[in-house]
Design a protein around this motif. Sequence first.
Motif, PDB file in Angstrom:
ATOM      1  N   ALA A   1       7.988   0.455 -12.434  1.00 12.91           N
ATOM      2  CA  ALA A   1       6.479   0.370 -12.116  1.00 12.91           C
ATOM      3  C   ALA A   1       5.786   1.095 -10.947  1.00 12.91           C
ATOM      4  N   VAL A   2       4.702   1.167 -10.849  1.00 10.03           N
ATOM      5  CA  VAL A   2       4.054   1.939  -9.627  1.00 10.03           C
ATOM      6  C   VAL A   2       4.660   1.142  -8.326  1.00 10.03           C
ATOM      7  N   VAL A   3       5.023   1.803  -7.500  1.00  2.00           N
ATOM      8  CA  VAL A   3       5.111   1.196  -5.819  1.00  2.00           C
ATOM      9  C   VAL A   3       4.030   1.593  -5.005  1.00  2.00           C
ATOM     10  N   PRO A   4       3.135   0.510  -4.794  1.00  2.00           N
ATOM     11  CA  PRO A   4       2.072   0.888  -3.858  1.00  2.00           C
ATOM     12  C   PRO A   4       2.577   1.384  -2.394  1.00  2.00           C
ATOM     13  N   LEU A   5       1.605   1.843  -1.529  1.00  2.00           N
ATOM     14  CA  LEU A   5       2.136   2.328  -0.294  1.00  2.00           C
ATOM     15  C   LEU A   5       2.921   1.369   0.442  1.00  2.00           C
TER      16      LEU A   5
ATOM     17  N   SER B   1      -7.128   4.333  -2.391  1.00  2.00           N
ATOM     18  CA  SER B   1      -8.427   3.676  -2.432  1.00  2.00           C
ATOM     19  C   SER B   1      -8.722   2.496  -1.648  1.00  2.00           C
ATOM     20  N   ASP B   2      -9.464   2.352  -0.447  1.00  2.00           N
ATOM     21  CA  ASP B   2      -9.647   1.172   0.025  1.00  2.00           C
ATOM     22  C   ASP B   2     -10.371   0.212  -0.762  1.00  2.00           C
TER      23      ASP B   2
ATOM     24  N   ARG C   1       3.327   4.785  10.675  1.00  2.00           N
ATOM     25  CA  ARG C   1       2.248   5.420  10.620  1.00  2.00           C
ATOM     26  C   ARG C   1       2.006   6.175   9.354  1.00  2.00           C
ATOM     27  N   VAL C   2       3.363   6.605   8.493  1.00  3.27           N
ATOM     28  CA  VAL C   2       3.322   7.200   7.293  1.00  3.27           C
ATOM     29  C   VAL C   2       3.827   6.334   6.387  1.00  3.27           C
ATOM     30  N   ARG C   3       2.905   6.133   5.257  1.00  2.41           N
ATOM     31  CA  ARG C   3       3.373   5.304   4.017  1.00  2.41           C
ATOM     32  C   ARG C   3       3.225   6.082   2.721  1.00  2.41           C
ATOM     33  N   VAL C   4       3.942   5.748   1.731  1.00  5.76           N
ATOM     34  CA  VAL C   4       4.104   6.616   0.557  1.00  5.76           C
ATOM     35  C   VAL C   4       4.019   5.710  -0.627  1.00  5.76           C
TER      36      VAL C   4
ATOM     37  N   LEU D   1      -3.844  -5.728  -3.708  1.00  6.27           N
ATOM     38  CA  LEU D   1      -2.466  -5.115  -3.099  1.00  6.27           C
ATOM     39  C   LEU D   1      -2.021  -6.159  -2.075  1.00  6.27           C
ATOM     40  N   ALA D   2      -0.664  -6.160  -1.800  1.00 10.49           N
ATOM     41  CA  ALA D   2      -0.331  -6.833  -0.455  1.00 10.49           C
ATOM     42  C   ALA D   2      -0.990  -6.301   0.676  1.00 10.49           C
ATOM     43  N   THR D   3      -0.942  -6.916   1.773  1.00 10.22           N
ATOM     44  CA  THR D   3      -1.790  -6.456   2.777  1.00 10.22           C
ATOM     45  C   THR D   3      -0.903  -5.110   3.322  1.00 10.22           C
ATOM     46  N   SER D   4       0.472  -5.160   3.258  1.00  8.43           N
ATOM     47  CA  SER D   4       1.450  -4.197   3.591  1.00  8.43           C
ATOM     48  C   SER D   4       1.072  -2.924   2.828  1.00  8.43           C
ATOM     49  N   ALA D   5       0.591  -2.998   1.804  1.00  7.54           N
ATOM     50  CA  ALA D   5       0.401  -1.945   0.911  1.00  7.54           C
ATOM     51  C   ALA D   5      -1.240  -1.484   0.876  1.00  7.54           C
ATOM     52  N   ALA D   6      -2.105  -2.108   1.518  1.00 10.18           N
ATOM     53  CA  ALA D   6      -3.394  -1.852   1.291  1.00 10.18           C
ATOM     54  C   ALA D   6      -3.785  -0.493   2.045  1.00 10.18           C
TER      55      ALA D   6
END
Length: 362
Positions: free
Chosen positions: A196-200, A234-235, A93-96, A241-246
Amino acid sequence: MLDQLVVDRTARTISATAHANVVLAFPMFNIGDPRVGTESAAVYSDVNVEVAMMLDLTGSMKKAGTDDKLGDLQKAATRAVETLLSGQNLNDRVRVALVPYANSVNVGAAIAEKAVYIEKNEADRGKVVSNADPRNVTSSGRDYCATERKGTAYVYTDDGPDVAMVNRDFLLTAFAKGYTDGNINYLPSEKCPTVAVVPLTANLKTLTDTIEKFVADGGTGGHIGVQWTWYMLSDKWKNVLATSAAPGPYKKVAKYAILMTDGEFNLGFSGAATVQEAYGAGAAARSIPHATKLCAEMRKAGIEIFTIGFKLPNDAARKLMRDCATPDTGGIKHYYDTSSGPELDQAFQQITGNIEGLALTK
């Protein structure tokens, strides 16, 4: 023994009723083993939460004697992501997301290939190119650093790279190699964060491992960090982005940004004609308004912004952090001015606690 579990999705509460049969040492009135019951209730949130943390890895964060600002940040940021992801279930439910920044932002290979247009020479400076444009040719030897997006129509938006890629300004290379003219091809630059940046993500180890690898160096291109913090939430960026990070849709997900700096934003490539201008005394006059405008547009888009100043050097830096933050409402504090490691940690903890509380009201 659990008797009943009631989930009230309207009130967002979980109520449980349970009992235990208690063996009495001296049974009375032939009633057998009496039941002892208890009931409890807790408020929960079923809202998905996305948090992007912009973290300062500039040279002023280096350890100096007993003053270990980078170490303080690593401890505070680690505790923050642990708090945000505690109690997670399989739904994540929570992503960072993490956005380390210095002179520029290292966006990593996967994002850079789809989203960053490299200015190879002076003639390329300022071009607006989409990732569908055939002029965007992927070449070996590139790095993954990004500076500002170019083009007045796109600078202060979260449009995806299918509309306008983010540029990697030629002056970044020119500075790194000591050149002030155009006689150089693009080469790996200095002062771009090594991480590097770590997406959600809801993967705690991925986040904490990245924080552990932080290295401080370079100048404060803070507006570039703000820009990429927005993109990670932003969507409109989900396709690179990878699906898990979208990122999820704005109206269905609670989105929060935490912007942290220890200095004045004082570096800017966009609008600079030379390397000296990009890194010189006038750069703050470009970087600060740029960041302020980005923050305003982020808030309009539906992102709640918390800001943290850490041992800030002047009033200009404090004003920017105040101006970027969402106005305080309902007793929720959004701007923190900290002067020690424990204060920095406390600010992150208060913010993470507020985020979960705010999610209950979404």
